[in-house]
Enzyme design. Structure first.
Site, PDB file in Angstrom:
ATOM      1  CB  CYS A  33      -1.446  -4.557  -4.632  1.00  0.00           C
ATOM      2  SG  CYS A  33      -0.460  -4.242  -3.152  1.00  0.00           S
ATOM      3  CB  VAL A  34      -4.510  -1.783  -0.531  1.00  0.00           C
ATOM      4  CG1 VAL A  34      -3.704  -2.622   0.455  1.00  0.00           C
ATOM      5  CG2 VAL A  34      -4.891  -0.460   0.102  1.00  0.00           C
TER       6      VAL A  34
END
Lengths: 130, 135
Positions: free
Chosen positions: A78-79
């Site tokens: 997840c960025v």
């Protein structure tokens, strides 16, 4: 059966990361499909290529990378969770003016939509967390 | 991706102390764009997430409690709160924020989003879900 796996804890601190890996490996060996493995919360730390566990211990990042190579796994970090915790790939690092990057090439950075899509596409979403 | 699935986000932790609550809310907001059937459950210390009058000044953290009030605008309208978890902590529904949504099929009437349920009732709702994400 088609699974999406969510990993919510970092390596070594919690057994969660090992359990997620072992479940994924066992499912693949039984002929099941893994649609995606999504790393969230501190789970993003599983993707660092700079970890140096003692030589007589397992290297969780490398285990994931080897499994991914063998089975063409989609390992997604997840960025937003990664940026918060200083986990960057080369693109993210240069875009944000950082002088280093640390994501293992077996993993890719993307958004939370990938988790939701994983829930929609898979028969089961299995969450590994605290 | 035309199939609509039932997604439930289970919130088990206090809003501060760990990052689970905040990052769970981020998933809910992104997930709202996918037009699925979404509900939230608040159990254990998770009930503290939607308490009235949160003030984080003393701990230097962002107070994100107002985000829960925006959930109705994202068409997230089913917030199940477990009665036993409230009682165990000496809380009642009056200690919770007033969370509502506007029903466009009913002349945009404001309706409460919070549904107080027993542990057994929540178990039934949970058993009916396609995807359960626990935080």
């Amino acid at each position: 059966m088609k699974f999406t796996i969510q990993v919510n804890e970092g390596p070594y601190q919690h057994q969660t990361a090992d359990s997620a890996y072992q479940f994924t490996k066992a499912a693949l060996e039984k002929g099941h499909e893994i649609f995606r493995v999504f790393f969230y919360h501190d789970g993003v730390n599983n993707a660092t290529r700079l970890g140096l566990p003692p030589q007589d211990d397992r290297n969780i990042t490398n285990l994931w990378a080897e499994l991914a190579e063998k089975h063409e796994l989609d390992l997604v970090v997840c960025v937003a969770a990664a940026q918060r915790r200083g986990l960057l790939d080369e693109n993210e690092a240069s875009r944000n003016g950082k002088d280093a990057h640390n994501i293992h090439p077996a993993f890719r950075i993307s958004g939370l939509g990938q988790l939701i899509e994983g829930g929609i596409q898979a028969d089961r979403l299995v969450v590994f967390g605290d | 991706m035309s199939e609509i699935k039932k997604f439930m986000y289970v919130n088990r932790k206090a809003p501060y102390g760990t990052v689970y609550a905040l990052e769970s809310l981020e998933v809910v907001l992104i997930g709202a764009a996918f037009d699925q059937d979404v509900s939230l459950a608040f159990v254990d210390d998770g009930v503290y997430q939607i308490m009235n009058g949160q003030n984080t000044t003393g701990i230097g953290m962002k107070n994100f409690s107002s985000t829960y009030k925006a959930l109705g605008d994202y068409e997230v309208t089913k917030l199940y709160v477990e009665k036993e978890s409230l009682e165990a902590r000496g809380l009642t529904v009056d200690d919770l924020m007033e969370l509502t949504w506007e029903d466009e099929d009913d002349d945009y009437e404001e309706k409460p989003s919070i549904r107080l349920v027993s542990s057994a009732e929540l178990a039934e709702v949970m058993a009916d879900q396609d995807v359960v994400l626990s935080f």
